[in-house]
Write an enzyme that holds these catalytic residues in place. Structure first.
Site, PDB file in Angstrom:
ATOM      1  N   VAL A  17       0.828  -1.210   0.000  1.00 58.88           N
ATOM      2  CA  VAL A  17       0.000   0.000   0.000  1.00 58.88           C
ATOM      3  C   VAL A  17       0.861   1.259   0.000  1.00 58.88           C
ATOM      4  CG1 VAL A  17      -1.717   1.328   1.295  1.00 58.88           C
ATOM      5  CG2 VAL A  17      -1.896  -1.164   1.162  1.00 58.88           C
ATOM      6  N   ASP A  35      10.262   3.403   6.497  1.00 60.80           N
ATOM      7  CA  ASP A  35       9.995   2.037   6.935  1.00 60.80           C
ATOM      8  C   ASP A  35      11.034   1.668   7.981  1.00 60.80           C
ATOM      9  OD1 ASP A  35       8.240  -0.438   5.417  1.00 60.80           O
ATOM     10  OD2 ASP A  35       9.788  -1.032   6.850  1.00 60.80           O
ATOM     11  N   ARG A  40      14.532  -3.101   3.537  1.00 62.64           N
ATOM     12  CA  ARG A  40      13.527  -2.607   2.590  1.00 62.64           C
ATOM     13  C   ARG A  40      13.947  -1.238   2.046  1.00 62.64           C
ATOM     14  NH1 ARG A  40       9.988  -3.324  -1.408  1.00 62.64           N
ATOM     15  NH2 ARG A  40       7.968  -2.303  -1.111  1.00 62.64           N
ATOM     16  N   THR A 128      -6.538  -0.617   7.260  1.00 64.60           N
ATOM     17  CA  THR A 128      -7.913  -1.057   7.471  1.00 64.60           C
ATOM     18  C   THR A 128      -8.184  -1.270   8.959  1.00 64.60           C
ATOM     19  OG1 THR A 128      -7.912  -2.147   5.328  1.00 64.60           O
ATOM     20  CG2 THR A 128      -9.623  -2.810   6.877  1.00 64.60           C
ATOM     21  N   CYS A 268      -6.932  -8.637   3.051  1.00 62.35           N
ATOM     22  CA  CYS A 268      -8.193  -7.900   3.163  1.00 62.35           C
ATOM     23  C   CYS A 268      -9.396  -8.808   3.414  1.00 62.35           C
ATOM     24  CB  CYS A 268      -8.433  -7.083   1.891  1.00 62.35           C
ATOM     25  SG  CYS A 268      -7.403  -5.615   1.764  1.00 62.35           S
ATOM     26  N   ARG A 339       0.533 -13.198   2.223  1.00 63.93           N
ATOM     27  CA  ARG A 339      -0.150 -12.843   3.469  1.00 63.93           C
ATOM     28  C   ARG A 339      -1.474 -13.601   3.619  1.00 63.93           C
ATOM     29  NH1 ARG A 339      -0.402  -6.476   2.953  1.00 63.93           N
ATOM     30  NH2 ARG A 339      -0.725  -7.117   0.785  1.00 63.93           N
TER      31      ARG A 339
END
Length: 429
Positions: A17, A35, A40, A128, A268, A339
């Site tokens: 995202v 991050d 990363r 979320t 999600c 995930r």
């Protein structure tokens, strides 16, 4: 003051995202991609992205523009955050082993931002959550750590992410964005900010809770619809008819929704309904439909494994010691995202029968799979198998010579996605 000078944006969390968001904003604003994972950051500084979600040309363009008021920078140094005034939090919001929301990453990110928060700053959440989470869980931490007052000294926004991993058509800028703010002025400011990069436009929700709820029900609705066709698959299996055939027939009516049965995982659909259910129970309502749909979808891996074993027995195979091949470990086709994959449920059930299971997935990262699930991926498939289960419909799996992998005519091929040639398989969802 123009928007480029006004907004100095820090995007917190550079996963599926956060990275695409940082790239798009970095083309027009001064943006820090932050991050806590140093590896990363090093990867992104080299112009690489293992998630394959970033537009690498866009990444190159955004970093090439680095100057006083525009461009994308990367860092894991928390002191760098002090230079920014608009913070966008995109950290994961998973569930724990008891199917309860785990807000740990979100609350830790809020604590970190609280330590650098200044008068006039805006904190926008994209992770979320359940309705009310921003104001009830995150804001108190921001206030406590910063010593500032919400909606007086600092402000909040909520704009739920709508990234679809692996989708190269419906990308960030082409999906309409829901926005909201903690007061009318901030809501308009947040909406204008997103409108500056989202080609598809925005929808300004009346408040934070409405925006939070809109995200939760998007995925809960899809989850319930898939659970319906999964239940149909269980029924039609007993009747002895093919679910895909039934759906194709019913789909000839204009208002029939052609959902397909299958495993429901990912960050999600397999998670968000639990957030909505958690909030519902906190306000005294037990959600029947949402949780029954979740239970059914969570059991589909077990159904597939048991169906495969029954087919093997019907062909006279000895189950204990048999060799099976699982094709795919990611939660969806043609992307490396593992995930909350439910393919692991098939693996666990088959191994409990004493079957030796190998997993092959050209998209998944072997190290990530090992760290997350303790499973080893094979580098190639050149053995003979007693059962082959297509769990994920990667394009590469169309080109496999399945007959060469069969251990004689008794080998069972099961297709969970109705993806392979029907004449090739012994069963499918």
């Amino acid at each position: 003051m123009d928007n480029k000078a006004k907004h100095k944006i820090a995007v917190i969390g550079l996963g599926y995202v956060g990275l695409p968001l940082a790239v798009e904003f970095g083309k027009k604003y001064d943006v820090l991609g932050f991050d806590i994972n140093g590896d990363r950051i090093a990867e992104l500084q080299e112009g690489k992205d293992h998630t394959r979600e970033a537009d690498l040309e866009g990444l190159k363009e955004a970093t090439a523009k680095r100057g006083d008021n525009i461009g994308l920078w990367f860092s894991f140094n928390r002191d760098e955050l002090k230079k920014y005034n608009t913070y966008i939090i995109t950290v994961p919001t998973p569930i724990d082993q008891f199917k309860t929301p785990d807000l740990t990453p979100l609350l830790k990110a809020s604590e970190m931002i609280g330590s650098v928060l200044k008068v006039g700053d805006i904190v926008i959440y994209e992770s979320t959550v359940y309705p009310g989470c921003t104001e009830e869980d995150c804001v108190p931490i921001l206030e406590k750590v910063s010593g500032l007052k919400f909606n007086i000294d600092f402000f909040c926004g909520y704009s739920p992410e709508r990234i679809n991993p692996g989708d190269k058509v419906n990308t960030l800028t082409k999906i309409k964005k829901v926005t909201s703010g903690s007061n009318h002025e901030v809501a308009e400011l947040v909406d204008q900010l997103y409108r500056s990069i989202i080609v598809a436009g925005t929808h300004k929700a009346p408040n934070l809770k409405v925006a939070e709820a809109s995200k939760a029900i998007e995925n809960a609705q899809r989850d319930v619809n898939i659970s319906f066709v999964n239940e149909l698959a269980l029924i039609f299996d007993r009747i002895g008819i093919d679910t895909t055939d039934v759906i194709e027939a019913a789909g000839t009516k204009w208002n029939f929704l052609k959902y397909k049965p299958g495993l429901v995982g990912g960050h999600c659909i397999g998670v968000d309904p639990y957030y909505l259910a958690h909030k519902a129970e906190r306000v005294g309502y037990h959600p029947e439909v949402i949780l029954s749909g979740r239970r059914l979808n969570d059991n589909m891996g077990m159904f597939v494994a048991n169906k495969v074993v029954k087919l093997m027995i019907a062909k006279g195979q000895r189950i204990k010691g048999a060799r099976a091949l699982l094709l795919g470990i990611t939660f969806k086709e043609n992307c490396p995202d593992i995930r909350n994959t439910r393919v692991t449920d098939i693996y666990k059930e088959l191994t409990q029968f004493g079957i030796n299971v190998e997993i092959y997935d050209p998209h998944a990262n072997k190290e990530e799979v090992k760290n997350e699930y303790g499973l080893e991926l094979v580098d190639n498939i050149n053995k003979h198998y007693d059962a082959i289960i297509l769990a994920v419909s990667h394009e590469e799996f169309k080109d496999i010579e399945y007959k060469a992998l069969k251990n004689g005519n008794s080998t069972v091929i099961f297709d969970t996605k109705a993806f392979l040639d029907r004449d090739l398989v012994d069963g499918r969802l």
